[in-house]
Scaffold this active site. Sequence first.
Site, short mmCIF file in Angstrom:
data_model
loop_
_atom_site.label_atom_id
_atom_site.label_comp_id
_atom_site.label_asym_id
_atom_site.label_seq_id
_atom_site.Cartn_x
_atom_site.Cartn_y
_atom_site.Cartn_z
N PRO A 2 39.74 53.90 42.09
CA PRO A 2 40.94 54.71 41.90
C PRO A 2 42.17 53.87 41.56
O PRO A 2 42.35 52.76 42.05
CB PRO A 2 41.12 55.41 43.25
CG PRO A 2 40.36 54.60 44.23
CD PRO A 2 39.24 53.98 43.47
N ASN A 3 42.97 54.45 40.71
CA ASN A 3 44.27 53.93 40.26
C ASN A 3 44.18 52.73 39.32
O ASN A 3 45.20 52.27 38.81
CB ASN A 3 45.18 53.59 41.45
CG ASN A 3 45.44 54.81 42.31
OD1 ASN A 3 45.81 55.86 41.80
ND2 ASN A 3 45.20 54.68 43.60
N ARG A 10 51.19 49.88 36.86
CA ARG A 10 51.29 50.03 38.32
C ARG A 10 51.51 48.68 38.99
O ARG A 10 50.65 47.81 38.94
CB ARG A 10 49.99 50.66 38.83
CG ARG A 10 49.90 50.74 40.32
CD ARG A 10 48.53 51.24 40.75
NE ARG A 10 48.46 51.23 42.20
CZ ARG A 10 47.43 50.78 42.88
NH1 ARG A 10 46.36 50.35 42.27
NH2 ARG A 10 47.46 50.81 44.19
N TYR A 36 49.28 43.55 40.67
CA TYR A 36 48.03 43.74 39.94
C TYR A 36 48.01 43.14 38.54
O TYR A 36 46.99 43.17 37.87
CB TYR A 36 47.70 45.24 39.87
CG TYR A 36 47.57 45.85 41.23
CD1 TYR A 36 46.50 45.54 42.06
CD2 TYR A 36 48.53 46.73 41.72
CE1 TYR A 36 46.38 46.08 43.33
CE2 TYR A 36 48.42 47.29 42.99
CZ TYR A 36 47.35 46.96 43.78
OH TYR A 36 47.23 47.49 45.05
N ASN A 75 35.06 46.98 41.52
CA ASN A 75 36.37 46.92 42.16
C ASN A 75 36.59 48.32 42.73
O ASN A 75 36.98 49.24 42.01
CB ASN A 75 37.47 46.56 41.17
CG ASN A 75 38.83 46.47 41.83
OD1 ASN A 75 39.03 46.97 42.94
ND2 ASN A 75 39.77 45.85 41.15
N ALA A 123 41.18 51.21 46.49
CA ALA A 123 41.47 51.64 47.87
C ALA A 123 40.22 52.13 48.61
O ALA A 123 40.20 52.10 49.85
CB ALA A 123 42.54 52.72 47.86
N HIS A 155 38.42 50.13 51.59
CA HIS A 155 38.81 50.19 52.99
C HIS A 155 38.48 51.51 53.67
O HIS A 155 38.72 51.66 54.86
CB HIS A 155 40.31 49.93 53.11
CG HIS A 155 40.80 48.93 52.12
ND1 HIS A 155 40.45 47.58 52.16
CD2 HIS A 155 41.57 49.07 51.01
CE1 HIS A 155 41.01 46.96 51.14
NE2 HIS A 155 41.69 47.84 50.43
N ASP A 162 27.19 53.13 51.33
CA ASP A 162 25.83 53.65 51.47
C ASP A 162 25.14 53.78 50.12
O ASP A 162 23.93 53.56 50.03
CB ASP A 162 25.84 54.99 52.19
CG ASP A 162 26.12 54.87 53.68
OD1 ASP A 162 26.17 53.73 54.20
OD2 ASP A 162 26.31 55.92 54.33
N GLU A 212 31.69 42.45 44.73
CA GLU A 212 32.96 43.15 44.92
C GLU A 212 34.09 42.27 44.39
O GLU A 212 34.15 41.08 44.73
CB GLU A 212 33.15 43.43 46.40
CG GLU A 212 34.46 44.10 46.76
CD GLU A 212 34.65 44.24 48.26
OE1 GLU A 212 35.78 44.56 48.66
OE2 GLU A 212 33.70 44.01 49.04
N HIS A 243 38.47 42.02 43.45
CA HIS A 243 39.83 42.56 43.59
C HIS A 243 40.78 41.68 42.82
O HIS A 243 40.64 40.45 42.82
CB HIS A 243 40.24 42.61 45.07
CG HIS A 243 39.39 43.52 45.87
ND1 HIS A 243 39.53 44.89 45.85
CD2 HIS A 243 38.35 43.26 46.70
CE1 HIS A 243 38.63 45.43 46.64
NE2 HIS A 243 37.89 44.46 47.17
N LEU A 244 41.75 42.30 42.19
CA LEU A 244 42.76 41.56 41.43
C LEU A 244 43.65 40.73 42.35
O LEU A 244 43.92 39.56 42.10
CB LEU A 244 43.61 42.53 40.62
CG LEU A 244 42.84 43.32 39.55
CD1 LEU A 244 43.65 44.53 39.11
CD2 LEU A 244 42.49 42.43 38.39
N SER A 245 44.11 41.35 43.43
CA SER A 245 44.98 40.66 44.37
C SER A 245 44.16 40.08 45.51
O SER A 245 43.01 40.47 45.73
CB SER A 245 46.04 41.63 44.93
OG SER A 245 45.42 42.61 45.75
N ARG A 283 47.60 40.57 52.09
CA ARG A 283 48.36 41.82 52.00
C ARG A 283 48.34 42.55 53.34
O ARG A 283 48.06 41.96 54.37
CB ARG A 283 47.78 42.66 50.86
CG ARG A 283 47.93 41.93 49.51
CD ARG A 283 47.53 42.73 48.34
NE ARG A 283 48.35 43.94 48.28
CZ ARG A 283 48.00 45.01 47.58
NH1 ARG A 283 46.88 45.02 46.89
NH2 ARG A 283 48.77 46.07 47.56
N ARG A 318 44.15 46.39 54.54
CA ARG A 318 43.37 45.96 53.37
C ARG A 318 42.40 44.83 53.70
O ARG A 318 41.61 44.42 52.86
CB ARG A 318 44.30 45.52 52.24
CG ARG A 318 45.14 46.64 51.68
CD ARG A 318 45.94 46.17 50.49
NE ARG A 318 46.99 47.10 50.15
CZ ARG A 318 46.83 48.18 49.39
NH1 ARG A 318 45.65 48.48 48.90
NH2 ARG A 318 47.86 48.97 49.13
#
Length: 161
Positions: free
Chosen positions: A15-16, A23, A28, A79, A82, A85, A92, A103, A105-107, A112, A116
């Site tokens: 998402p996002n 954003r 990001y 990725n 959100a 978390h 599953d 997995e 993540h950009l940040s 953070r 997170r």
Amino acid sequence: MKIQPPLSILVLHGPNLNLLGQREPQIYGALSLATIDSRLKAEAALLLVDIVTAQSNHEGVLVDKIHEALGRHQGILINPGAYTHTSVALRDAIAGVGLPAVEVHLSNVYRREEFRHHSYIAPVAVGQISGFGANSYLLGLRALVYHLQEGQGEGKEQGKS
């Protein structure tokens, strides 16, 4: 001699991530998702693997994509955004299909907010890469391809270190 088809990797953006470039670029980065996907496709070509990319803001769509990966792809680069978390469903699904997942993540999520710092995905992934901006995806793809091509014979099973 039997010729093996190229490896196929499913790349999922949660998402996002469709808002990348607009954003919170200070967190990001300024690259769009289309640019990241383009860079991933170029890297995949260098690695001689195929990738299929997808983005959704909907948890169920991502779960469906993971289920559909079974029999089509040999690994998943994800990725989860959100959902990292919050989503036991994504965790599953990844565990259920049994495909190696990385997995990304950009940040650096560990620098953070405290909420997170927990990932439901990490325990079912072969690895996690974060904090390198768009390069997290490229590093994750390389790591997953290495795992699929070379690392399996080294006793590194999914979910075990």
